[in-house]
Every structure is written in structure tokens, then in C-alpha cells.
Design a protein around this motif. Structure first.
Motif, PDB file in Angstrom:
ATOM      1  N   GLU A  71     -13.182  43.057 -14.421  1.00 55.40           N
ATOM      2  CA  GLU A  71     -12.030  42.989 -13.498  1.00 55.40           C
ATOM      3  C   GLU A  71     -10.844  43.672 -14.176  1.00 55.40           C
ATOM      4  N   ALA A  72     -10.794  45.015 -14.064  1.00 56.31           N
ATOM      5  CA  ALA A  72      -9.800  45.809 -14.816  1.00 56.31           C
ATOM      6  C   ALA A  72      -8.360  45.460 -14.442  1.00 56.31           C
ATOM      7  N   ASN A  73      -8.083  45.317 -13.157  1.00 58.84           N
ATOM      8  CA  ASN A  73      -6.699  45.035 -12.742  1.00 58.84           C
ATOM      9  C   ASN A  73      -6.218  43.691 -13.256  1.00 58.84           C
ATOM     10  N   GLU A  74      -7.106  42.680 -13.133  1.00 58.81           N
ATOM     11  CA  GLU A  74      -6.747  41.336 -13.606  1.00 58.81           C
ATOM     12  C   GLU A  74      -6.572  41.340 -15.131  1.00 58.81           C
ATOM     13  N   ALA A  75      -7.426  42.126 -15.813  1.00 54.19           N
ATOM     14  CA  ALA A  75      -7.325  42.207 -17.281  1.00 54.19           C
ATOM     15  C   ALA A  75      -5.992  42.841 -17.675  1.00 54.19           C
ATOM     16  N   ALA A  76      -5.621  43.924 -16.980  1.00 53.46           N
ATOM     17  CA  ALA A  76      -4.346  44.609 -17.276  1.00 53.46           C
ATOM     18  C   ALA A  76      -3.178  43.636 -17.097  1.00 53.46           C
ATOM     19  N   ASN A  77      -3.256  42.854 -16.033  1.00 57.55           N
ATOM     20  CA  ASN A  77      -2.196  41.897 -15.734  1.00 57.55           C
ATOM     21  C   ASN A  77      -2.106  40.794 -16.790  1.00 57.55           C
ATOM     22  N   ALA A  78      -3.284  40.330 -17.219  1.00 53.24           N
ATOM     23  CA  ALA A  78      -3.316  39.260 -18.233  1.00 53.24           C
ATOM     24  C   ALA A  78      -2.746  39.766 -19.563  1.00 53.24           C
ATOM     25  N   TRP A  79      -3.096  41.010 -19.926  1.00 51.15           N
ATOM     26  CA  TRP A  79      -2.534  41.569 -21.169  1.00 51.15           C
ATOM     27  C   TRP A  79      -1.017  41.701 -21.057  1.00 51.15           C
ATOM     28  N   TRP A  80      -0.557  42.082 -19.858  1.00 55.36           N
ATOM     29  CA  TRP A  80       0.888  42.225 -19.679  1.00 55.36           C
ATOM     30  C   TRP A  80       1.585  40.866 -19.791  1.00 55.36           C
ATOM     31  N   ASN A  81       0.962  39.837 -19.207  1.00 53.44           N
ATOM     32  CA  ASN A  81       1.517  38.481 -19.338  1.00 53.44           C
ATOM     33  C   ASN A  81       1.542  38.047 -20.808  1.00 53.44           C
ATOM     34  N   ALA A  82       0.482  38.438 -21.543  1.00 51.89           N
ATOM     35  CA  ALA A  82       0.441  38.121 -22.985  1.00 51.89           C
ATOM     36  C   ALA A  82       1.625  38.797 -23.682  1.00 51.89           C
ATOM     37  N   ALA A  83       1.851  40.065 -23.339  1.00 50.80           N
ATOM     38  CA  ALA A  83       2.944  40.821 -23.969  1.00 50.80           C
ATOM     39  C   ALA A  83       4.296  40.161 -23.692  1.00 50.80           C
ATOM     40  N   ALA A  97      -0.545  44.022 -27.200  1.00 52.75           N
ATOM     41  CA  ALA A  97      -0.938  43.596 -25.852  1.00 52.75           C
ATOM     42  C   ALA A  97      -0.565  44.660 -24.817  1.00 52.75           C
ATOM     43  N   LEU A  98       0.617  45.259 -24.968  1.00 52.98           N
ATOM     44  CA  LEU A  98       1.032  46.320 -24.034  1.00 52.98           C
ATOM     45  C   LEU A  98       0.100  47.522 -24.135  1.00 52.98           C
ATOM     46  N   SER A  99      -0.348  47.834 -25.353  1.00 54.55           N
ATOM     47  CA  SER A  99      -1.282  48.963 -25.531  1.00 54.55           C
ATOM     48  C   SER A  99      -2.586  48.707 -24.785  1.00 54.55           C
ATOM     49  N   GLN A 100      -3.046  47.459 -24.814  1.00 56.86           N
ATOM     50  CA  GLN A 100      -4.265  47.094 -24.069  1.00 56.86           C
ATOM     51  C   GLN A 100      -4.046  47.267 -22.563  1.00 56.86           C
ATOM     52  N   THR A 101      -2.855  46.831 -22.094  1.00 56.38           N
ATOM     53  CA  THR A 101      -2.514  46.977 -20.673  1.00 56.38           C
ATOM     54  C   THR A 101      -2.582  48.444 -20.277  1.00 56.38           C
ATOM     55  N   ILE A 102      -1.975  49.296 -21.116  1.00 55.25           N
ATOM     56  CA  ILE A 102      -1.896  50.736 -20.828  1.00 55.25           C
ATOM     57  C   ILE A 102      -3.291  51.349 -20.733  1.00 55.25           C
ATOM     58  N   THR A 103      -4.191  50.934 -21.623  1.00 57.11           N
ATOM     59  CA  THR A 103      -5.562  51.457 -21.578  1.00 57.11           C
ATOM     60  C   THR A 103      -6.180  51.211 -20.206  1.00 57.11           C
ATOM     61  N   HIS A 104      -6.011  49.993 -19.682  1.00 60.08           N
ATOM     62  CA  HIS A 104      -6.567  49.680 -18.350  1.00 60.08           C
ATOM     63  C   HIS A 104      -5.868  50.484 -17.252  1.00 60.08           C
ATOM     64  N   LEU A 105      -4.538  50.615 -17.353  1.00 59.96           N
ATOM     65  CA  LEU A 105      -3.783  51.312 -16.306  1.00 59.96           C
ATOM     66  C   LEU A 105      -4.126  52.801 -16.255  1.00 59.96           C
ATOM     67  N   THR A 106      -4.240  53.435 -17.432  1.00 59.75           N
ATOM     68  CA  THR A 106      -4.547  54.875 -17.422  1.00 59.75           C
ATOM     69  C   THR A 106      -5.982  55.115 -16.965  1.00 59.75           C
ATOM     70  N   SER A 108      -7.550  53.496 -14.769  1.00 63.78           N
ATOM     71  CA  SER A 108      -7.622  53.403 -13.301  1.00 63.78           C
ATOM     72  C   SER A 108      -6.603  54.328 -12.614  1.00 63.78           C
ATOM     73  N   GLY A 109      -6.014  55.266 -13.394  1.00 64.53           N
ATOM     74  CA  GLY A 109      -5.133  56.276 -12.806  1.00 64.53           C
ATOM     75  C   GLY A 109      -3.755  55.783 -12.410  1.00 64.53           C
ATOM     76  N   ARG A 110      -3.348  54.617 -12.932  1.00 60.17           N
ATOM     77  CA  ARG A 110      -2.013  54.085 -12.565  1.00 60.17           C
ATOM     78  C   ARG A 110      -0.993  54.496 -13.635  1.00 60.17           C
ATOM     79  N   PHE A 111      -0.699  55.810 -13.635  1.00 62.95           N
ATOM     80  CA  PHE A 111       0.122  56.368 -14.718  1.00 62.95           C
ATOM     81  C   PHE A 111       1.587  55.959 -14.631  1.00 62.95           C
ATOM     82  N   ARG A 112       2.064  55.732 -13.424  1.00 58.73           N
ATOM     83  CA  ARG A 112       3.467  55.323 -13.268  1.00 58.73           C
ATOM     84  C   ARG A 112       3.690  53.967 -13.956  1.00 58.73           C
ATOM     85  N   GLN A 113       2.759  53.044 -13.719  1.00 56.99           N
ATOM     86  CA  GLN A 113       2.882  51.719 -14.364  1.00 56.99           C
ATOM     87  C   GLN A 113       2.641  51.809 -15.869  1.00 56.99           C
TER      88      GLN A 113
END
Length: 289
Positions: A71-83, A97-106, A108-113
Motif C-alpha cells: 500500500e504505497a500511498n498509505e506507506a508514504a503517509n505513515a512515513w510523513w506522519n513519522a517525520a 522518514a521524509l526520505s522514505q516518504t519521497i521514495t514512495h512519492l517519486t 508513484s509520479g507524485r513529484f509535486r508532493q
């Protein structure tokens, strides 16, 4: 013996669920989903108790469970909450934690976030970890991603901040390149055109800090050809005046120009610092205290 907090109880339940073997009728994916939910509840309970390190750790465990369930989106969100939890006193962990979030976002092509999160990393490096070089790299990466997503104004703000930091690191050619890049972009819009003189002033000061008044003069000519109104600005007149003082090796004239400029347009810390460096180029070797 003190009774366990609600957060601690939830954390133990989550650990138990995550390490249990999947039963006959449930998949390991279901097990990790349920464990992830429990870790999230535990994390929020720790936040209520203002135990931010524990909250961050629990969100990180949640993120790992979400990853196991793909669940990539949920994982990205959880890492962001951790950060966000780690930001309350644990900057190194927040960056991780933010670096982990970024890995998931890039992925899935969510470069703005991803750019938003990278900018947060830059802020932590600059203001909490005092790592100017890493802050600079993060700002440039964020700028590139904003640029890709057509968020030009936000990209320019990142590049401008990166230029300021390059100058702080005495990487003047890189700083000049960034200031000119932002100025070129700003010239394209009537809304941002007014700020160009500030970028060109900073680029000229960087050239002077490199003891290169020839390049500074040549750049002024180039800037005037890009925007003929630049010649009549206080910024342009100021740079020309201090170049004359430098070439005459006249410290007094230099100081006079700076004081006069400061009386009308207050010099910020960045300009004050670089003008002191420029002044040292007139004095030759700085005096040994």
C-alpha cells in the motif's frame, strides 16, 4: 508498578499482531494491515501523551506494515506522519522518514508532493542540523521537481535560496548561475520582473567576492541589455560605485557607498556578510587579530 499507558498497550497489541503467524483463513497481508492500524492508533496515543519519539517510531512501524501490504500511498503517509512526530526534537530521524516518504512519492509520479517534502528536508538541514551543503542539494532537487510540474514560482524560490547558500559556502560561480537563472525566469512575467534587480545585485556581489570586478562589470552590461531599466536602479548604481571604489583601492569610498545604500535600503545579513568579504579583497590580507 505504574499501570501501562493506553499507547503502550496498543503498541504491544500491534507488535503481537505483526509477529503472529497468519491463521488458516487469513493472509499475511491481512495480518499486516491490522497491525498497521494498531501501530497508527498507538502512534496517535503517544502523540496525545507528547511522547514524540515513541510516536514517530510507531508511525515508522506502521509504514513498514503498509509496505508489506504493497500500500504505497498509505506507506508514504505513515512515513510523513513519522517525520512530523520526529520533527519535535529528532531532526536526523525526521530527515530519514521524509526520505522514505519521497521514495514512495517519486515512484508513484507524485513529484509535486515529493518536492514539498524535499523542501522540508532542506529546512531541517539548514535550521536544525546546520548542514548548509545538504540543505543546498535538497533545495536544488526540490526546485527541479517543481520545475517539472510547472510550478515555476515555487521552483524559483528554491533556486534563489540555493543560490544564497552557495554564496555562503563561497561557491560563487554556482551562486551566480542560479541567480541569473532565476532572473531570466522572472523577466518573463510582469509580476516577477521587479525582483530581477535584486538577483542581479547578488550575482554582482558574488563576482566581487571572487575578486573579479571585470566579470562584475561585464555582467552589468549583459543585464542592462536584458532589461534597459536596470541602469537607472539603485542596485545598479550601487554596484558601479563599489566597483569604482575597489578599482581605486579606496576603502573609505567603499564604506561610504555601503552606508549610503543602507540608509535607504536596509542591508540584510546575507548582503552585510558578503560586502564584508568584498571589503577584505580591497584590504588584501585580513588583519591578524
Amino acid at each position: 508498578m505504574p499501570s501501562k499507558s493506553n499507547a503502550q498497550t496498543l503498541l504491544e497489541k500491534a507488535d503481537k499482531k505483526a509477529s503472529s503467524s497468519a491463521g488458516w483463513f487469513s493472509s499475511s497481508s491481512t495480518k499486516f494491515e491490522e497491525a498497521g492500524d494498531l501501530y497508527q492508533q498507538a502512534a496517535n496515543a503517544f502523540k496525545l501523551d507528547k511522547q514524540f519519539r515513541d510516536a514517530g517510531d510507531a508511525f515508522a512501524r506502521e509504514a513498514e506494515c503498509r509496505e508489506k501490504c504493497k500500500e504505497a500511498n498509505e506507506a508514504a503517509n505513515a512515513w510523513w506522519n513519522a517525520a512530523k512526530a520526529y520533527k519535535r526534537g529528532y531532526p536526523d530521524l525526521a530527515v530519514q522518514a521524509l526520505s522514505q516518504t519521497i521514495t514512495h512519492l517519486t515512484t508513484s509520479g507524485r513529484f509535486r508532493q515529493a518536492a514539498d517534502r524535499e523542501k522540508e528536508i532542506a529546512h531541517i538541514y539548514q535550521h536544525e542540523l546546520n548542514n548548509i551543503r545538504n540543505a543546498c542539494e535538497s533545495l536544488e532537487r526540490a526546485g527541479d521537481w517543481y520545475s517539472q510540474e510547472d510550478a515555476t514560482a515555487t521552483a524559483n524560490a528554491c533556486y534563489k535560496d540555493a543560490a544564497d547558500l552557495h554564496a555562503e559556502l563561497e561557491e560563487y560561480p554556482k551562486a551566480i548561475q542560479r541567480y541569473e537563472q532565476v532572473a531570466d525566469q522572472s523577466l518573463m512575467s510582469a509580476l516577477t520582473k521587479y525582483s530581477v534587480k535584486e538577483y542581479w545585485l547578488k550575482a554582482c556581489l558574488c563576482a566581487l567576492a571572487m575578486k573579479d570586478s571585470v566579470t562584475a562589470k561585464r555582467n552589468i552590461q549583459k543585464y542592462m541589455s536584458q532589461d534597459p531599466t536596470f541602469a537607472s536602479t539603485r542596485e545598479c548604481k550601487f554596484v558601479n560605485a563599489i566597483i569604482d571604489a575597489i578599482q581605486a583601492e579606496d576603502q573609505q569610498a567603499f564604506t561610504g557607498c555601503v552606508v549610503e545604500y543602507d540608509q535607504v535600503t536596509k542591508l540584510d545579513n546575507w548582503k552585510t556578510t558578503i560586502l564584508l568579504k568584498v571589503k577584505h579583497t580591497i584590504e588584501g590580507e585580513p588583519a591578524i587579530l
